[in-house]
Design an enzyme around this catalytic site. Structure first.
Site, PDB file in Angstrom:
ATOM      1  CE  LYS A   1      -1.777   2.339   3.314  1.00 45.83           C
ATOM      2  NZ  LYS A   1      -1.480   3.645   2.687  1.00 45.83           N
TER       3      LYS A   1
ATOM      4  CD  GLU B   1      13.998   0.920   8.455  1.00 52.06           C
ATOM      5  OE1 GLU B   1      14.437   1.919   9.061  1.00 52.06           O
ATOM      6  OE2 GLU B   1      14.673  -0.112   8.279  1.00 52.06           O
TER       7      GLU B   1
ATOM      8  CB  CYS C   1      13.632   8.931   7.019  1.00 54.84           C
ATOM      9  SG  CYS C   1      14.510   7.835   5.910  1.00 54.84           S
TER      10      CYS C   1
ATOM     11  CD  GLU D   1      11.023  13.174  10.816  1.00 57.77           C
ATOM     12  OE1 GLU D   1       9.900  12.791  11.191  1.00 57.77           O
ATOM     13  OE2 GLU D   1      11.759  12.513  10.072  1.00 57.77           O
TER      14      GLU D   1
HETATM   15  P1  NAD Z   1       2.715   8.377   7.973  1.00 65.40           P
HETATM   16  O1  NAD Z   1       3.113   7.575   9.149  1.00 65.40           O
HETATM   17  O2  NAD Z   1       1.680   9.402   8.120  1.00 65.40           O
HETATM   18  O3  NAD Z   1       2.214   7.422   6.790  1.00 65.40           O
HETATM   19  C1  NAD Z   1       2.989   6.357   6.302  1.00 65.40           C
HETATM   20  C2  NAD Z   1       2.080   5.286   5.737  1.00 65.40           C
HETATM   21  O4  NAD Z   1       1.287   4.728   6.793  1.00 65.40           O
HETATM   22  C3  NAD Z   1       1.080   5.771   4.702  1.00 65.40           C
HETATM   23  O5  NAD Z   1       1.001   4.806   3.668  1.00 65.40           O
HETATM   24  C4  NAD Z   1      -0.216   5.841   5.490  1.00 65.40           C
HETATM   25  O6  NAD Z   1      -1.358   5.721   4.675  1.00 65.40           O
HETATM   26  C5  NAD Z   1      -0.072   4.660   6.413  1.00 65.40           C
HETATM   27  N1  NAD Z   1      -0.913   4.698   7.617  1.00 65.40           N
HETATM   28  C6  NAD Z   1      -1.614   5.736   8.139  1.00 65.40           C
HETATM   29  N2  NAD Z   1      -2.251   5.354   9.277  1.00 65.40           N
HETATM   30  C7  NAD Z   1      -1.910   4.062   9.495  1.00 65.40           C
HETATM   31  C8  NAD Z   1      -2.221   3.115  10.523  1.00 65.40           C
HETATM   32  N3  NAD Z   1      -2.979   3.429  11.561  1.00 65.40           N
HETATM   33  N4  NAD Z   1      -1.682   1.884  10.424  1.00 65.40           N
HETATM   34  C9  NAD Z   1      -0.880   1.546   9.408  1.00 65.40           C
HETATM   35  N5  NAD Z   1      -0.549   2.406   8.398  1.00 65.40           N
HETATM   36  C10 NAD Z   1      -1.064   3.643   8.446  1.00 65.40           C
HETATM   37  O7  NAD Z   1       4.086   8.982   7.438  1.00 65.40           O
HETATM   38  P2  NAD Z   1       4.284  10.048   6.281  1.00 65.40           P
HETATM   39  O8  NAD Z   1       3.897  11.388   6.803  1.00 65.40           O
HETATM   40  O9  NAD Z   1       3.689   9.524   5.028  1.00 65.40           O
HETATM   41  O10 NAD Z   1       5.879   9.969   6.088  1.00 65.40           O
HETATM   42  C11 NAD Z   1       6.765  10.817   6.719  1.00 65.40           C
HETATM   43  C12 NAD Z   1       7.431  10.123   7.884  1.00 65.40           C
HETATM   44  O11 NAD Z   1       8.034   8.913   7.471  1.00 65.40           O
HETATM   45  C13 NAD Z   1       8.574  10.931   8.508  1.00 65.40           C
HETATM   46  O12 NAD Z   1       8.511  10.838   9.903  1.00 65.40           O
HETATM   47  C14 NAD Z   1       9.817  10.230   8.010  1.00 65.40           C
HETATM   48  O13 NAD Z   1      10.964  10.426   8.795  1.00 65.40           O
HETATM   49  C15 NAD Z   1       9.363   8.821   7.971  1.00 65.40           C
HETATM   50  N6  NAD Z   1      10.200   8.034   7.071  1.00 65.40           N
HETATM   51  C16 NAD Z   1      11.031   7.098   7.603  1.00 65.40           C
HETATM   52  C17 NAD Z   1      11.878   6.380   6.774  1.00 65.40           C
HETATM   53  C18 NAD Z   1      12.815   5.345   7.331  1.00 65.40           C
HETATM   54  O14 NAD Z   1      13.284   4.516   6.563  1.00 65.40           O
HETATM   55  N7  NAD Z   1      13.116   5.334   8.601  1.00 65.40           N
HETATM   56  C19 NAD Z   1      11.867   6.610   5.406  1.00 65.40           C
HETATM   57  C20 NAD Z   1      10.997   7.581   4.900  1.00 65.40           C
HETATM   58  C21 NAD Z   1      10.156   8.276   5.749  1.00 65.40           C
END
Ligand code: NAD
Length: 470
Positions: free
Chosen positions: A171, A244, A278, A374
């Site tokens: 997804k 992650e 990230c 962040e």
């Molecule tokens: P987010 O957590 O809002 O969303 C990530 C994904 O989770 C989306 O596909 C979303 O639809 C899904 N999601 C939403 N609610 C959920 C739930 N209750 N259960 C399961 N999945 C759910 O993150 P974002 O705003 O899209 O991304 C930015 C964040 O991601 C930043 O904090 C960034 O640092 C982090 N990030 C981490 C890495 C890493 O490898 N550590 C890489 C890229 C981004």
């Protein structure tokens, strides 16, 4: 009436329209890029059922057969490089050149995993008995990806999970589903039906994936807050999780660096993908003897940056990916203005699109939300220090522990300090260098487990010991 979607879901080997649709917005123009399928809960269940049905046969294939499928997928992705890159720029905002790099990188990650093996390890074979450690696939994997690097982060998960013999329900994020769905269309016949399923949601199916009884593992990339919800949702069935999550990487610049030479590298590490990385450098600790010079150099680079629509030639930095993130980053800039001095950028660029100029904030310190949280956007706080050990302690005084870096001419001195950093990766004289063969994961609230490398592959397996008496 529901519009006909331009992009479909992949469920059980078939491209199907979602039960609903949603518009995907170009963050540079605020116009609709395409109408996308949006899966219902019933369609999620169908995707999981297809993955579950496909699992036994896929798990029984030889690893060579699975390698061939990964290589064919890599070719399909790379073969569509122009179309995929353009689509990625339109939905995500990043400059076309960077989008091309991401598509190419995704194909390369599929190729990398095709080189790995999961051999059984014989630990005893004598007159008393035979013992072997094997790595078995887990079953259906729920793979959840955020919007900053939709394709690279997908390619951390999909080829590893498939190589190990698992099947997948993937997804992408609600605001960047198109390039992933396009790949689904390109690769749909390269593995048996149901092995790879791709659905899109409006940010409403994550919890259902996490809690789904027929999913054995969640491989999640996203924010720390959502990661906690994933772990809680997975607890009841004791699903495996790899998380992650967010980061607040510190870059520590020691007194012997040349500011003119080092500033461009730090600038790139902080502002790549408009800071939506990230492992971007998110706070920079600079020794007092070179603080002013580093501030000046970074300020000059920010002033010279070309911000614009990623499809326009010459654009170096695209918009923030979505309106919510744009508003959030403007809030961090306000904190920077309050707690420090903005010396470059500091405002929205233009009236249309979610553009913010690279922003540099000096004379700010720990305790400001711009330093402690962040920001995930193009605004960088520069903090002064006098003692290197103290800078490491301040870098470590964070709930996050994803990456970090030390910058010095005396690289041996930096190496010594690096071991004291509480993060999953520490770079020396570089930052945010990810390679497919190196495990990547966060300490503390930045994550659980790791991806990439042999360690990442093993996280998609269950250890089984075969232990025979003779
Ligand atoms: P987010 O957590 O809002 O969303 C990530 C994904 O989770 C989306 O596909 C979303 O639809 C899904 N999601 C939403 N609610 C959920 C739930 N209750 N259960 C399961 N999945 C759910 O993150 P974002 O705003 O899209 O991304 C930015 C964040 O991601 C930043 O904090 C960034 O640092 C982090 N990030 C981490 C890495 C890493 O490898 N550590 C890489 C890229 C981004």
């Amino acid at each position: 009436m529901t519009a006909t979607p331009d992009f479909k879901l992949l469920i059980g080997g078939q491209l199907v329209a979602g039960d609903a649709t949603m518009d995907v917005i170009n963050p540079a123009t605020e116009q609709t890029v395409a109408v996308c399928s949006r899966a219902s809960k019933a369609q999620l269940d169908q995707a999981v059922a297809a993955a579950k049905a496909a699992f036994p046969a896929w798990a029984a294939t030889s690893i060579d057969e699975r390698r061939k499928a990964l290589l064919a997928m890599a070719d399909a992705i790379q073969g569509a490089l122009p179309e995929l890159s353009r689509l990625l720029t339109q939905e995500q905002g990043k400059p076309l050149q960077a989008a091309m790099g991401e598509v190419f990188g995704a194909a390369a990650f599929f190729r990398y995993f095709a080189t790995l093996d999961l051999p059984a390890k014989t630990v005893q074979d004598d007159d008393k008995g035979r013992v072997e450690i094997r790595r078995k696939p887990l079953g259906v994997i729920g793979a959840i990806v955020p919007w900053n690097f939709p394709l690279i982060l997908m390619a951390f998960k999909v080829p590893a999970a498939l190589l190990a013999g698992n099947t997948i329900v993937l997804k992408p994020a609600a605001t960047t589903p198109l390039s992933t769905l396009k790949i689904a269309e390109l690769v749909k016949d390269l593995a048996p039906p149901g092995v790879l399923n791709v659905i899109a949601d409006a940010n409403d199916l994550g919890a259902a994936i996490t809690g789904h009884p027929d999913i054995r593992k969640i491989s999640f990339t996203g924010s720390t807050e959502t990661g906690k919800r994933v772990m809680a949702g997975a607890a009841d069935a004791l699903k495996r999780v790899t998380l992650e999550l967010g980061g607040n990487d510190a870059a520590i610049v020691l007194d012997d660096v040349d500011p003119v030479e080092t500033a461009p590298k730090i600038f790139a590490a902080a502002f790549q993908n408009s800071g939506q990385v990230c492992i971007a450098a998110k706070r920079v600790y600079i020794h007092e003897s070179i603080y002013d010079a580093m501030c000046d150099e970074l300020g000059k680079l920010a002033d010279a940056a070309v911000v614009g629509d990623g499809l326009e030639q010459g654009t170096e930095f695209g918009p923030l990916q979505n309106k919510a993130q744009f508003d959030k980053v403007l809030g961090y800039i306000e904190a920077g203005r309050r707690d420090g001095k903005v010396i470059a950028g500091g405002e929205r660029a233009g009236d249309t699109g979610y553009f913010i100029r690279p922003t540099i904030v000096r004379d700010i310190t720990d305790g400001s939300k711009l330093v402690d949280e962040e920001q995930f956007g193009p605004v960088l706080p520069l903090i002064k220090f006098s003692d290197a050990a103290d800078a490491v302690a301040r870098a470590n005084a964070s709930d996050y522990g994803l990456g970090g870096s030390i910058w010095a001419k005396d690289a041996e001195r930096a190496w010594g300090l690096a071991a004291g950093m509480e993060s999953g990766t520490v770079w020396i004289n570089k930052h945010a260098d990810l390679q497919p063969h190196l495990p990547f994961g966060g300490a503390k609230l930045s994550g659980v487990g790791s991806e990439l490398g042999e360690e990442g592959l093993k996280e998609f397996t269950q250890v089984q010991v075969l232990n025979m008496a003779r």
